[in-house]
Design a protein around this motif. Structure first.
Motif, mmCIF file in Angstrom:
data_model
loop_
_atom_site.group_PDB
_atom_site.id
_atom_site.type_symbol
_atom_site.label_atom_id
_atom_site.label_comp_id
_atom_site.label_asym_id
_atom_site.label_seq_id
_atom_site.Cartn_x
_atom_site.Cartn_y
_atom_site.Cartn_z
ATOM 1 N N ARG A 1 0.801 -1.222 0.000
ATOM 2 C CA ARG A 1 0.000 0.000 0.000
ATOM 3 C C ARG A 1 0.835 1.273 0.000
ATOM 4 N N ALA A 2 2.104 1.190 0.306
ATOM 5 C CA ALA A 2 2.937 2.393 0.237
ATOM 6 C C ALA A 2 3.044 2.764 -1.233
ATOM 7 N N ARG A 3 2.269 3.740 -1.648
ATOM 8 C CA ARG A 3 2.157 4.021 -3.075
ATOM 9 C C ARG A 3 3.424 4.615 -3.678
ATOM 10 N N THR A 4 4.265 5.151 -2.858
ATOM 11 C CA THR A 4 5.551 5.628 -3.345
ATOM 12 C C THR A 4 6.484 5.821 -2.153
ATOM 13 N N ILE A 5 7.698 6.158 -2.453
ATOM 14 C CA ILE A 5 8.689 6.506 -1.443
ATOM 15 C C ILE A 5 9.236 7.873 -1.826
ATOM 16 N N ALA A 6 10.088 8.424 -0.998
ATOM 17 C CA ALA A 6 10.658 9.740 -1.285
ATOM 18 C C ALA A 6 12.167 9.686 -1.098
ATOM 19 N N ILE A 7 12.854 10.562 -1.792
ATOM 20 C CA ILE A 7 14.311 10.668 -1.678
ATOM 21 C C ILE A 7 14.657 12.105 -1.339
ATOM 22 N N TYR A 8 15.579 12.257 -0.397
ATOM 23 C CA TYR A 8 16.066 13.578 -0.008
ATOM 24 C C TYR A 8 17.525 13.418 0.396
ATOM 25 N N ASP B 1 20.754 11.936 0.843
ATOM 26 C CA ASP B 1 21.199 10.545 0.714
ATOM 27 C C ASP B 1 20.271 9.576 1.424
ATOM 28 N N LEU B 2 19.001 9.965 1.587
ATOM 29 C CA LEU B 2 18.044 9.137 2.309
ATOM 30 C C LEU B 2 16.837 8.780 1.450
ATOM 31 N N VAL B 3 16.345 7.563 1.650
ATOM 32 C CA VAL B 3 15.101 7.096 1.046
ATOM 33 C C VAL B 3 14.102 6.963 2.192
ATOM 34 N N PHE B 4 12.913 7.542 2.016
ATOM 35 C CA PHE B 4 11.892 7.520 3.072
ATOM 36 C C PHE B 4 10.756 6.601 2.686
ATOM 37 N N TYR B 5 10.331 5.803 3.659
ATOM 38 C CA TYR B 5 9.299 4.791 3.459
ATOM 39 C C TYR B 5 8.318 4.873 4.619
ATOM 40 N N ALA B 6 7.031 4.945 4.302
ATOM 41 C CA ALA B 6 5.987 4.920 5.328
ATOM 42 C C ALA B 6 5.541 3.460 5.464
ATOM 43 N N GLN C 1 -3.050 1.589 7.973
ATOM 44 C CA GLN C 1 -1.681 1.905 7.589
ATOM 45 C C GLN C 1 -1.528 3.211 6.815
ATOM 46 N N HIS C 2 -0.257 3.591 6.644
ATOM 47 C CA HIS C 2 0.061 4.691 5.735
ATOM 48 C C HIS C 2 -0.343 4.215 4.338
ATOM 49 N N THR C 3 -1.142 4.974 3.663
ATOM 50 C CA THR C 3 -1.509 4.581 2.307
ATOM 51 C C THR C 3 -0.962 5.554 1.274
ATOM 52 N N THR C 4 -0.582 6.722 1.701
ATOM 53 C CA THR C 4 0.050 7.657 0.785
ATOM 54 C C THR C 4 1.553 7.608 1.021
ATOM 55 N N GLY C 5 2.307 7.853 -0.006
ATOM 56 C CA GLY C 5 3.752 7.872 0.159
ATOM 57 C C GLY C 5 4.198 9.176 0.768
ATOM 58 N N PRO C 6 5.375 9.185 1.356
ATOM 59 C CA PRO C 6 5.898 10.430 1.914
ATOM 60 C C PRO C 6 6.364 11.372 0.812
ATOM 61 N N ILE D 1 6.819 14.575 4.986
ATOM 62 C CA ILE D 1 5.379 14.717 5.201
ATOM 63 C C ILE D 1 4.712 13.381 4.863
ATOM 64 N N THR D 2 3.918 12.862 5.806
ATOM 65 C CA THR D 2 3.181 11.624 5.578
ATOM 66 C C THR D 2 1.727 11.815 5.984
#
Length: 191
Positions: free
Chosen positions: A80-87, A89-94, A124-129, A137-138
């Protein structure tokens, strides 16, 4: 999704051909991959984040989150985590267990994790950060508690603020819900 890239356009899109394919874990897949600096980051059902070489599909690293035993089989089988984010050198996952997770983009090693909400009180988190000015932001879907949008510091994971999508009785707009108890005031972050 929007992309400022112009190499592929309406005049040449019909010339695209498949170069490689890679199967994902079994389960429902709702993820939108992100490609950054030649690496494709994807989320698989069962709380698995993978980094793939975008030129050939080879696995660069894999992060497998250990989920609580009582989380439920449905949640385990759904990506369900529809996407992840990068900032930086980090990858963010809800993650489905209520945590916001920061992984090292090069190695997949866990840098930090912060509980956003107890999974027993909410779905659960259903939208990606997304990351805005150093804040992750989540949004959180809801069932037994109100939905919310939260911001965490991208470097440390510290929660900076939380905004509930439906007001409590004593908050501005709270009177528009009548006498409905606060725990039944549910408005999803994406709605």
């Amino acid at each position: 999704r929007f992309s400022p890239l112009t190499q592929i356009n309406p005049q040449n899109v019909d010339q695209l051909r498949m170069v490689w394919a890679r199967g994902l874990r079994a389960g429902v897949q709702e993820n939108i991959p992100i490609v950054y600096r030649g690496v494709m980051y994807v989320v698989n059902p069962g709380a698995v984040v993978q980094a793939l070489d975008a030129t050939n599909g080879n696995l660069v690293w894999e992060y497998r989150r250990r989920l609580p035993d009582d989380l439920g089989n449905f949640i385990r089988s759904v990506g369900r985590a529809r996407t992840i984010a990068i900032y930086e050198d980090l990858v963010f996952y809800a993650a489905p267990d209520g945590y916001v997770v920061a992984l090292d983009a090069r190695t997949g090693q866990l840098r930090w994790e912060t509980m956003s909400q107890d999974y027993k009180l909410s779905t659960q988190h259903t939208t990606g950060p997304i990351v805005v000015r150093g804040k992750v932001i989540t949004g959180r879907s809801c069932s037994k508690e109100r939905c919310f949008i939260a911001a965490h510091d991208a470097r440390t994971g510290k929660e900076l603020w939380k905004w509930y999508t439906a007001p409590a009785p004593d908050e501005p707009g709270g009177d528009t819900w009548g006498n409905l108890p606060v725990e039944k005031r549910n408005t999803s972050p994406w709605g």
